[in-house]
Design a protein around this motif. Structure first.
Motif, mmCIF file in Angstrom:
data_model
loop_
_atom_site.group_PDB
_atom_site.id
_atom_site.type_symbol
_atom_site.label_atom_id
_atom_site.label_comp_id
_atom_site.label_asym_id
_atom_site.label_seq_id
_atom_site.Cartn_x
_atom_site.Cartn_y
_atom_site.Cartn_z
ATOM 1 N N ASP A 97 0.816 -1.220 0.000
ATOM 2 C CA ASP A 97 0.000 0.000 0.000
ATOM 3 C C ASP A 97 0.849 1.269 0.000
ATOM 4 O OD1 ASP A 97 0.987 0.080 2.569
ATOM 5 O OD2 ASP A 97 -0.966 -0.111 3.556
ATOM 6 N N LEU A 98 2.163 1.123 -0.079
ATOM 7 C CA LEU A 98 3.121 2.241 -0.171
ATOM 8 C C LEU A 98 3.130 3.129 1.067
ATOM 9 C CD1 LEU A 98 2.485 3.335 -3.892
ATOM 10 C CD2 LEU A 98 4.074 1.604 -3.025
ATOM 11 N N LEU A 99 2.681 2.591 2.178
ATOM 12 C CA LEU A 99 2.601 3.388 3.413
ATOM 13 C C LEU A 99 3.669 3.051 4.438
ATOM 14 C CD1 LEU A 99 -1.268 3.542 4.030
ATOM 15 C CD2 LEU A 99 0.225 5.358 3.162
ATOM 16 N N THR A 100 4.247 1.862 4.350
ATOM 17 C CA THR A 100 5.214 1.445 5.365
ATOM 18 C C THR A 100 6.567 1.154 4.723
ATOM 19 O OG1 THR A 100 3.463 0.483 6.722
ATOM 20 C CG2 THR A 100 5.720 -0.193 7.207
ATOM 21 N N TYR A 101 7.586 1.828 5.246
ATOM 22 C CA TYR A 101 8.963 1.641 4.785
ATOM 23 C C TYR A 101 9.760 0.995 5.916
ATOM 24 C CZ TYR A 101 8.137 4.727 0.774
ATOM 25 O OH TYR A 101 7.677 5.281 -0.394
ATOM 26 N N PRO A 143 5.125 13.951 5.975
ATOM 27 C CA PRO A 143 4.603 12.717 5.374
ATOM 28 C C PRO A 143 4.498 11.559 6.360
ATOM 29 C CG PRO A 143 6.132 13.749 3.866
ATOM 30 C CD PRO A 143 6.234 14.507 5.169
ATOM 31 N N ILE A 144 5.242 11.602 7.447
ATOM 32 C CA ILE A 144 5.210 10.532 8.445
ATOM 33 C C ILE A 144 3.919 10.622 9.250
ATOM 34 C CG2 ILE A 144 6.374 9.587 10.487
ATOM 35 C CD1 ILE A 144 8.993 10.718 9.374
ATOM 36 N N LYS A 145 3.323 9.494 9.498
ATOM 37 C CA LYS A 145 2.057 9.434 10.228
ATOM 38 C C LYS A 145 2.181 10.123 11.594
ATOM 39 C CE LYS A 145 -1.459 6.172 11.890
ATOM 40 N NZ LYS A 145 -1.831 4.737 12.012
ATOM 41 N N THR A 173 5.916 4.581 9.070
ATOM 42 C CA THR A 173 4.576 4.551 8.471
ATOM 43 C C THR A 173 4.180 5.964 8.068
ATOM 44 O OG1 THR A 173 3.974 2.677 9.869
ATOM 45 C CG2 THR A 173 2.175 3.878 8.820
ATOM 46 N N LEU A 174 3.665 6.101 6.852
ATOM 47 C CA LEU A 174 3.308 7.408 6.305
ATOM 48 C C LEU A 174 1.808 7.673 6.413
ATOM 49 C CD1 LEU A 174 5.434 7.401 3.009
ATOM 50 C CD2 LEU A 174 6.156 7.977 5.336
ATOM 51 N N GLU A 175 1.450 8.950 6.364
ATOM 52 C CA GLU A 175 0.042 9.342 6.334
ATOM 53 C C GLU A 175 -0.599 8.955 5.004
ATOM 54 O OE1 GLU A 175 -1.932 10.572 8.542
ATOM 55 O OE2 GLU A 175 -0.767 11.687 10.036
ATOM 56 N N ASN A 176 0.137 9.216 3.928
ATOM 57 C CA ASN A 176 -0.331 8.941 2.571
ATOM 58 C C ASN A 176 0.857 8.453 1.745
ATOM 59 O OD1 ASN A 176 -3.176 10.224 2.590
ATOM 60 N ND2 ASN A 176 -1.869 11.889 3.360
ATOM 61 N N PHE A 181 9.444 9.889 -1.069
ATOM 62 C CA PHE A 181 9.877 9.762 0.324
ATOM 63 C C PHE A 181 11.354 9.389 0.438
ATOM 64 C CE2 PHE A 181 10.244 7.476 4.447
ATOM 65 C CZ PHE A 181 9.979 8.565 5.272
ATOM 66 N N LEU A 182 11.852 8.543 -0.456
ATOM 67 C CA LEU A 182 13.265 8.161 -0.376
ATOM 68 C C LEU A 182 14.178 9.315 -0.795
ATOM 69 C CD1 LEU A 182 13.196 4.453 -1.579
ATOM 70 C CD2 LEU A 182 13.268 5.348 0.755
ATOM 71 N N GLU A 183 13.640 10.333 -1.464
ATOM 72 C CA GLU A 183 14.402 11.565 -1.665
ATOM 73 C C GLU A 183 14.465 12.355 -0.361
ATOM 74 O OE1 GLU A 183 13.978 14.018 -5.208
ATOM 75 O OE2 GLU A 183 12.594 12.528 -6.025
ATOM 76 N N LEU A 184 13.375 12.348 0.388
ATOM 77 C CA LEU A 184 13.353 13.065 1.668
ATOM 78 C C LEU A 184 14.363 12.489 2.641
ATOM 79 C CD1 LEU A 184 9.511 13.572 2.290
ATOM 80 C CD2 LEU A 184 11.128 15.104 1.149
#
Length: 544
Positions: A97-101, A143-145, A173-176, A181-184
């Motif tokens: 779901d692209l929300l958890t890294y 962006p982080i939850k 875990t991200l909000e959306n 994100f990997l650039e951030l």
């Protein structure tokens, strides 16, 4: 403003003392940085324009500080040849779901020999988000939850989507879904800090020495405040065998002409942002000599308006000032660096924003005068001479030349009185933060190659990077929508709608889209800026 000869001589004499103390330009320096076949000790000589305002990764906001930080610290990811690659992270897994890294760390060490842990990252990120620490770049972690809520005092640290699974595993875990994100995680606010040191000494970042512990390719070996900085190769760095430089000597030289003289004399090896800038008076000569490098740059030069000011609180006055700027004339006659007129907030180097969006025309004096008349009527003013606007810049020959060009245009075309004042960099940043100005110059380099980084600063008057007092609920709502939009084209369209709102109310006047000008000595290898203005000294080599 030109200085008299006596003052210039005094400055050069004082500078020679500083340079001698830093081994710049002396025979000993040249001997130490050259050797048979270029295999001995390798030293690089550079300059920056001022004292770095902060060398704390979570508190720094400017490019001068960033130039140091990105070479002594390292994030989970970094940039190589314009691409995002793993750095402190050995592996990254992303949920469907692209929300958890889930980041698995390398067996990396701090400069004092301690292991770099997931807790060091979590500690640094939570420091930035804690509202008590007033990190102006905290919003880049949003962006982080739970990050925004915690930073605004509406949530708790326990609600953050930052989980230390074990010493080598960090789960985020991200909000959306956030495609960049990997650039951030390559950006300075996402760098780790050595938790034990920070907890033991809350001013650990104020001086070089045993308390300034880093995890990047270099250490902060010496810091002579307002004088010089010395970086040395970090032998504890996980990839030390691929770091060619042994030492980087960085002097602080505010004057562009002095920096150019030093380059011409062989006292420094590279000149170009973020390591000072190529002075306007030498651009043509360096072009003729065939050594001037001109690179694309995702960045913009702007004038910010204090929207709470006596005259600049009026949107029509701001519009008049914005339209009455001859950008192409400025580029052709003053800058001469192949820049492009900025007619929007997002540079044309950013994907999706390559074309002119049609917000206004360059040097549109007729429309500027109409806006001025409307603004004066709203303010109860009968003549433009009743309007006085202060134009604030940080001390720089280039900024002064730009300001004088625009000042003349505003006075001759609009009839308003414009004064120019300049301040040293840190004082200048304080003026902006405190809204102690009418109009103020600023450059903005993309933190990542996405339009959001150029628009996000103005989502709220409380945003630490705003410095205008302006906010618009519809603008903020559109930016919020862009975060959750997963269709790339639709997301770009939403951001263009937001940009259009700002370009109706004019909290800023776009001036030009930068190019990055630089010169280097032939023996300097692999030293160039990327599209975001970064220079990673890890990849630089010296072969004399």
């Amino acid at each position: 403003m030109k200085k008299n000869n006596f003052l210039l001589l005094s400055l050069l004499l004082a500078l020679s003392v500083v340079l001698a103390a830093c081994n710049f330009g002396g025979s000993e320096e040249k001997d130490s940085s050259s050797s048979d076949n270029g295999t001995g000790a390798k030293e690089l000589n550079l300059v920056i324009a001022s004292e770095p305002p902060s060398l704390h990764p979570q508190l720094a906001t400017d490019s001068t500080s960033n130039a140091i930080l990105q070479n002594v610290f390292e994030g989970l990811t970094t940039v190589k040849d314009g691409e995002i690659v793993n750095a402190a992270a050995d592996d990254v897994k992303v949920s469907e779901d692209l929300l958890t890294y889930t980041f698995t760390l390398k067996d990396a060490k701090w400069s004092n020999g301690d292991a770099v842990t997931a807790e060091d990252f979590a500690y640094a990120w939570k420091f930035a988000l804690n509202p008590e620490n007033a990190s102006e770049y905290a919003s880049i972690l949003y962006p982080i939850k739970g990050a925004q809520a915690f930073n605004l005092g509406e949530g708790t640290e326990e609600d953050l989507g930052i989980k230390v699974v074990d010493e080598k595993t960090l789960e985020v875990t991200l909000e959306n879904p956030t495609p960049y994100f990997l650039e951030l995680t390559a950006f300075k606010t996402y760098y780790p800090i050595h938790k034990a040191t920070a907890e033991a000494n809350d001013t650990w970042y104020a001086e070089a020495g045993d308390t300034y512990i880093t995890n990047g390719p270099f250490t902060l070996a010496d810091w002579q405040h307002s004088g010089s900085i010395t970086l040395e190769k970090n032998e504890s760095y996980w990839d030390a065998e691929n770091v060619a430089l042994n030492k980087v000597n960085i002097s602080m030289v505010e004057n562009e002409a002095t920096a150019s003289t030093m380059f011409d004399a062989g006292e420094i090896d590279f000149l170009g942002s973020p390591f000072q800038t190529v002075g306007l008076d030498v651009i043509d000569r360096y072009k003729e000599e065939g050594i001037l490098n001109i690179a694309d740059y995702a960045s913009i030069y702007i004038y910010k308006f204090n929207t709470t000011g006596e005259f600049t609180s009026n949107a029509n006055i701001r519009k008049a000032l914005t339209l009455a700027i001859d950008r192409q004339g400025l580029i052709d006659n003053v800058l001469k660096g192949e820049q492009s007129p900025a007619l929007g907030m997002v540079p044309s180097a950013v994907p999706g924003f390559e074309e002119d969006r049609g917000y206004f025309k360059d040097n549109d004096i007729e429309e500027a005068k109409a806006a001025l008349e409307a603004g004066m009527k709203e303010l109860g003013i009968s003549d433009p001479s009743e309007i006085t606007v202060g134009l604030s810049i940080n001390t720089s020959e280039a900024h002064s030349a730009i300001a004088q060009f625009i000042q003349e245009g505003w006075h001759s075309n609009l009839g308003i009185d414009v004064t120019i004042d300049n301040s040293e960099w840190q004082v200048y940043l304080d003026k902006l933060t405190n809204l102690d100005f009418d109009v103020a110059r600023m450059g903005w380099i993309g933190d990542y190659n996405d339009a959001y980084t150029f628009l996000e600063s103005y989502d709220s008057a409380e945003n630490g990077n705003n410095d205008t007092g302006w906010e618009n609920p519809q603008y903020a709502e559109l930016l919020k929508q862009s975060i959750s939009e997963t269709d790339a084209d639709a997301r770009i369209d939403i951001m263009k709608q937001a940009e259009a709102i700002a370009m109706t109310e004019f909290p800023i006047a776009p001036i030009y889209y930068y190019t990055n000008l630089s010169v280097k000595k032939d023996y300097v290898e692999n030293m160039q800026t990327d599209a975001l203005g970064n220079i990673y000294l890890k990849y630089v080599d010296i072969n004399k």
